[in-house]
Design a protein around this motif. Structure first.
Motif, PDB file in Angstrom:
ATOM      1  N   LEU A 252       4.301  12.578   0.487  1.00 31.33           N
ATOM      2  CA  LEU A 252       5.596  11.954   0.210  1.00 31.33           C
ATOM      3  C   LEU A 252       5.839  11.855  -1.298  1.00 31.33           C
ATOM      4  CD1 LEU A 252       8.122  10.566   1.336  1.00 31.33           C
ATOM      5  CD2 LEU A 252       6.849   8.405   1.284  1.00 31.33           C
ATOM      6  N   GLY A 253       4.820  11.415  -2.046  1.00 32.59           N
ATOM      7  CA  GLY A 253       4.970  11.336  -3.498  1.00 32.59           C
ATOM      8  C   GLY A 253       5.205  12.690  -4.117  1.00 32.59           C
ATOM      9  N   ARG A 254       4.487  13.703  -3.630  1.00 38.07           N
ATOM     10  CA  ARG A 254       4.687  15.058  -4.139  1.00 38.07           C
ATOM     11  C   ARG A 254       6.080  15.569  -3.817  1.00 38.07           C
ATOM     12  NH1 ARG A 254      -1.165  17.439  -2.105  1.00 38.07           N
ATOM     13  NH2 ARG A 254      -2.433  16.518  -3.768  1.00 38.07           N
ATOM     14  N   ALA A 255       6.552  15.273  -2.605  1.00 32.31           N
ATOM     15  CA  ALA A 255       7.883  15.738  -2.210  1.00 32.31           C
ATOM     16  C   ALA A 255       8.966  15.123  -3.087  1.00 32.31           C
ATOM     17  CB  ALA A 255       8.136  15.405  -0.741  1.00 32.31           C
ATOM     18  N   ALA A 256       8.780  13.875  -3.495  1.00 34.98           N
ATOM     19  CA  ALA A 256       9.762  13.238  -4.371  1.00 34.98           C
ATOM     20  C   ALA A 256       9.872  13.975  -5.695  1.00 34.98           C
ATOM     21  CB  ALA A 256       9.382  11.777  -4.603  1.00 34.98           C
ATOM     22  N   MET A 257       8.731  14.333  -6.293  1.00 35.63           N
ATOM     23  CA  MET A 257       8.766  15.045  -7.572  1.00 35.63           C
ATOM     24  C   MET A 257       9.263  16.465  -7.383  1.00 35.63           C
ATOM     25  SD  MET A 257       8.487  14.741 -10.762  1.00 35.63           S
ATOM     26  CE  MET A 257       8.799  15.996 -12.009  1.00 35.63           C
ATOM     27  N   GLU A 258       8.902  17.120  -6.288  1.00 39.29           N
ATOM     28  CA  GLU A 258       9.410  18.467  -6.031  1.00 39.29           C
ATOM     29  C   GLU A 258      10.928  18.456  -5.907  1.00 39.29           C
ATOM     30  OE1 GLU A 258       7.945  21.402  -6.005  1.00 39.29           O
ATOM     31  OE2 GLU A 258       5.997  20.530  -6.522  1.00 39.29           O
TER      32      GLU A 258
ATOM     33  N   TYR B 283       0.810  -1.210   0.000  1.00 38.75           N
ATOM     34  CA  TYR B 283       0.000   0.000   0.000  1.00 38.75           C
ATOM     35  C   TYR B 283       0.850   1.269   0.000  1.00 38.75           C
ATOM     36  CZ  TYR B 283      -3.182   3.602   1.715  1.00 38.75           C
ATOM     37  OH  TYR B 283      -3.891   4.766   1.858  1.00 38.75           O
ATOM     38  N   GLY B 284       1.852   1.324   0.884  1.00 32.93           N
ATOM     39  CA  GLY B 284       2.653   2.540   1.002  1.00 32.93           C
ATOM     40  C   GLY B 284       3.412   2.898  -0.264  1.00 32.93           C
ATOM     41  N   PRO B 285       4.281   2.007  -0.765  1.00 34.45           N
ATOM     42  CA  PRO B 285       5.024   2.328  -1.994  1.00 34.45           C
ATOM     43  C   PRO B 285       4.129   2.586  -3.194  1.00 34.45           C
ATOM     44  CG  PRO B 285       6.067   0.516  -0.821  1.00 34.45           C
ATOM     45  CD  PRO B 285       4.767   0.769  -0.129  1.00 34.45           C
ATOM     46  N   SER B 286       3.052   1.810  -3.344  1.00 30.81           N
ATOM     47  CA  SER B 286       2.186   2.017  -4.507  1.00 30.81           C
ATOM     48  C   SER B 286       1.448   3.351  -4.412  1.00 30.81           C
ATOM     49  CB  SER B 286       1.192   0.866  -4.640  1.00 30.81           C
ATOM     50  OG  SER B 286       0.356   0.768  -3.505  1.00 30.81           O
ATOM     51  N   SER B 287       1.039   3.750  -3.193  1.00 30.88           N
ATOM     52  CA  SER B 287       0.373   5.043  -3.025  1.00 30.88           C
ATOM     53  C   SER B 287       1.348   6.180  -3.283  1.00 30.88           C
ATOM     54  CB  SER B 287      -0.201   5.159  -1.613  1.00 30.88           C
ATOM     55  OG  SER B 287      -1.198   4.185  -1.388  1.00 30.88           O
ATOM     56  N   THR B 288       2.574   6.036  -2.799  1.00 31.35           N
ATOM     57  CA  THR B 288       3.598   7.058  -3.033  1.00 31.35           C
ATOM     58  C   THR B 288       3.854   7.221  -4.528  1.00 31.35           C
ATOM     59  OG1 THR B 288       4.631   6.495  -0.920  1.00 31.35           O
ATOM     60  CG2 THR B 288       5.952   7.766  -2.495  1.00 31.35           C
ATOM     61  N   ALA B 289       3.970   6.089  -5.241  1.00 32.34           N
ATOM     62  CA  ALA B 289       4.214   6.133  -6.687  1.00 32.34           C
ATOM     63  C   ALA B 289       3.059   6.806  -7.417  1.00 32.34           C
ATOM     64  CB  ALA B 289       4.437   4.718  -7.219  1.00 32.34           C
ATOM     65  N   LEU B 290       1.831   6.539  -6.989  1.00 32.16           N
ATOM     66  CA  LEU B 290       0.664   7.139  -7.624  1.00 32.16           C
ATOM     67  C   LEU B 290       0.703   8.660  -7.524  1.00 32.16           C
ATOM     68  CD1 LEU B 290      -2.188   6.965  -8.890  1.00 32.16           C
ATOM     69  CD2 LEU B 290      -3.084   6.751  -6.558  1.00 32.16           C
ATOM     70  N   HIS B 291       0.993   9.175  -6.339  1.00 32.08           N
ATOM     71  CA  HIS B 291       0.999  10.622  -6.148  1.00 32.08           C
ATOM     72  C   HIS B 291       2.252  11.266  -6.759  1.00 32.08           C
ATOM     73  CE1 HIS B 291      -2.653  10.623  -3.839  1.00 32.08           C
ATOM     74  NE2 HIS B 291      -2.191   9.621  -3.115  1.00 32.08           N
ATOM     75  N   PHE B 292       3.333  10.511  -6.856  1.00 36.02           N
ATOM     76  CA  PHE B 292       4.498  10.999  -7.595  1.00 36.02           C
ATOM     77  C   PHE B 292       4.136  11.200  -9.063  1.00 36.02           C
ATOM     78  CE2 PHE B 292       7.959   9.865 -10.463  1.00 36.02           C
ATOM     79  CZ  PHE B 292       8.869  10.871 -10.169  1.00 36.02           C
ATOM     80  N   ASN B 293       3.455  10.212  -9.635  1.00 37.90           N
ATOM     81  CA  ASN B 293       3.044  10.312 -11.042  1.00 37.90           C
ATOM     82  C   ASN B 293       2.113  11.490 -11.276  1.00 37.90           C
ATOM     83  OD1 ASN B 293       3.717   7.926 -13.129  1.00 37.90           O
ATOM     84  ND2 ASN B 293       3.771   7.109 -11.051  1.00 37.90           N
ATOM     85  N   GLU B 294       1.172  11.712 -10.360  1.00 33.58           N
ATOM     86  CA  GLU B 294       0.251  12.837 -10.513  1.00 33.58           C
ATOM     87  C   GLU B 294       0.987  14.168 -10.484  1.00 33.58           C
ATOM     88  OE1 GLU B 294      -2.705  12.501  -7.497  1.00 33.58           O
ATOM     89  OE2 GLU B 294      -3.966  11.160  -8.684  1.00 33.58           O
ATOM     90  N   THR B 295       1.949  14.294  -9.554  1.00 32.60           N
ATOM     91  CA  THR B 295       2.709  15.540  -9.458  1.00 32.60           C
ATOM     92  C   THR B 295       3.584  15.745 -10.686  1.00 32.60           C
ATOM     93  OG1 THR B 295       2.747  15.224  -7.059  1.00 32.60           O
ATOM     94  CG2 THR B 295       4.214  16.903  -7.954  1.00 32.60           C
ATOM     95  N   ALA B 296       4.151  14.665 -11.202  1.00 30.70           N
ATOM     96  CA  ALA B 296       4.952  14.761 -12.422  1.00 30.70           C
ATOM     97  C   ALA B 296       4.096  15.218 -13.596  1.00 30.70           C
ATOM     98  CB  ALA B 296       5.599  13.415 -12.724  1.00 30.70           C
TER      99      ALA B 296
END
Length: 358
Positions: free
Chosen positions: A300-306, A80-93
C-alpha cells in the motif's frame, strides 16, 4: 494586530484566496508569465495591492523550481496500519530519489488539514499524500486548488482525484465467510469509530457477509480502536452470553475483548470465536493466536508513491484514478473454531479466496 502587521503577515496564499485563484496563478503573475488571462491578472494585482503583499524570492521561484520533495500528511494516533503505510511510502520515495516532509496532525478537521497542506506547499513540495482514516481529513483538502497534485490513501471516494486503497470490504467479508463456514450463526461486530472510512468499509463487509449467508445482523458495537474499548464490549458480550463469534475491526480491540472473556472465566474460541483485522506483529503470539485479516501495508505504501510518480509524469499512468491494491487475506489461527454446540461435528474448513493459514 495593526494594519502594518497584517500587511507584513500576508502570504501568497492570502493573495490567492482574495483573488479566487491558485497560488501558482499568483506566482505566474509575479513572474510576469504570459499564460494568465487579463481579467485574472488584474484580480491578482488588485489583491497584492490590497494586502500590500511583498513576495519572497522563494514565492517567485515556486512555480518554476523542481524540489524532488513530497509532502505527507498523517492524522490521529500512531496506529499500526497508517504508520506502517507511511514507513513504506517513505522507503519507496527515497528509492525514487525524493525527500519527504511529514506533517503529523492530532486533529483531523478540515481547517488543520488545509493549513498543513498550505504549509507543505510553501516548502515547495511537488505533491501531497494523505494517509488518513477520517473523512474530514480528506474532505478538508478535496476541491482546494493547492497547485500540486494530491494522492489520498483512503477507503472512500471523498473528492480527491487520485486515491489508493486496500479492499477493506473484501477482508471483512472473508472474516464472516470463515465464521459462517465453521457453523456460527450469531456473528457480532465491534466496529471502529464512525468517522473512519476503513471502519465503514469493514462494517459494510460484515453486513454484506451476513446477508450472503442469510444471517441476522444485530446492532454493531462501536469502539475507538483501543484495547480498552474492545475490553468494554467484551464485558458486555460475556454477560449476554448469546453470541458465538465476533468480527472485530482491528486487532487491538480484539486483544481487549479476549482479556474480558478470560477474566469472565470463559474461553476463546470455546465460548467465542474472534477474528481481528490488520495482523499486527503481536497477533500470532496472543493466547490463543489471533485469526485476523492481514493487510499488506508494504504494498500500500509503495502504491501511494508509485501513484505520485504517475501524476508527476515519471511513470506511465495506469487506467483509472483509483489503485485498488491486492493485499488483503484472512490468516486462520487458534482464536476461531466451530461453536460449542457443534463441537465434534464434521465441518468443512473455510477456503474462500482470501483465506490463508498462519
Amino acid at each position: 494586530m495593526t494594519e502594518d502587521d497584517r500587511a507584513r503577515a500576508a502570504t501568497i496564499f492570502d493573495v490567492a484566496r482574495l483573488a479566487g485563484v491558485s497560488h501558482q496563478t499568483v506566482s505566474r503573475v509575479l513572474n510576469d508569465m504570459p499564460n494568465v488571462r487579463p481579467a485574472t491578472r488584474q484580480r491578482v494585482e488588485n489583491a497584492i495591492k490590497q494586502l500590500r503583499y511583498v513576495p519572497s524570492p522563494a514565492a517567485r521561484a515556486m512555480v518554476t523550481r523542481r524540489s524532488r520533495t513530497i509532502g505527507l500528511i498523517t492524522t490521529g494516533s500512531a496506529d499500526y496500519g497508517p504508520s506502517s503505510t507511511a514507513l513504506h511510502f517513505n522507503e519507496t520515495a527515497r528509492d525514487a530519489r525524493y525527500a519527504v516532509i511529514t506533517a503529523g496532525l492530532l486533529e483531523a478537521d478540515a481547517v488543520h488539514v488545509r493549513s498543513a497542506a498550505e504549509l507543505l506547499v510553501r516548502q515547495n513540495v511537488e505533491a501531497i499524500v494523505l494517509i488518513v482514516q477520517q473523512r474530514a481529513a480528506v474532505e478538508g483538502i478535496a476541491g482546494v486548488d493547492l497547485g500540486v497534485p494530491v494522492v489520498a490513501v483512503a477507503s472512500e471516494d471523498r473528492g480527491v482525484p487520485h486515491r489508493v486503497q486496500l479492499d477493506q470490504y473484501a477482508g471483512s467479508r472473508a472474516a464472516v465467510d470463515h465464521l459462517a463456514a465453521l457453523g456460527h450463526r450469531d456473528i457480532r461486530h465491534i466496529a471502529g469509530p464512525a468517522d473512519s472510512m476503513d471502519a465503514a468499509e469493514r462494517l459494510r463487509g460484515w453486513f454484506g457477509g451476513l446477508a450472503a449467508h442469510g444471517l441476522v445482523s444485530r446492532e454493531p458495537m462501536v469502539g475507538d480502536w483501543t484495547p480498552a474499548s474492545g475490553y468494554a464490549h467484551g464485558v458486555r458480550l460475556a454477560a449476554e452470553g448469546a453470541a458465538t463469534a465476533v468480527v472485530v475491526a482491528n486487532d487491538q480491540m480484539a486483544l481487549g475483548l479476549i482479556r474480558a472473556y478470560t477474566e469472565a472465566g470463559l474461553s476463546v474460541p470455546g465460548d467465542l470465536s474472534v477474528v481481528g483485522f490488520d495482523d499486527i506483529p503481536e497477533a500470532e503470539y496472543l493466547s490463543p493466536p489471533l485469526t485476523t485479516v492481514r493487510q499488506d501495508f508494504t504494498v500500500l505504501g509503495r502504491a501511494a508513491m508509485e501513484t505520485v510518480l504517475e501524476v508527476l509524469g515519471e511513470r506511465p499512468p495506469e487506467a483509472g484514478a483509483v489503485a485498488a491494491v491486492s493485499g488483503v487475506s484472512l490468516v486462520q489461527r487458534g482464536s476461531t473454531a466451530p461453536p460449542a454446540a457443534l463441537a465434534g461435528s464434521e465441518i468443512e474448513p473455510s477456503h474462500n479466496a482470501l483465506s490463508r493459514p498462519s
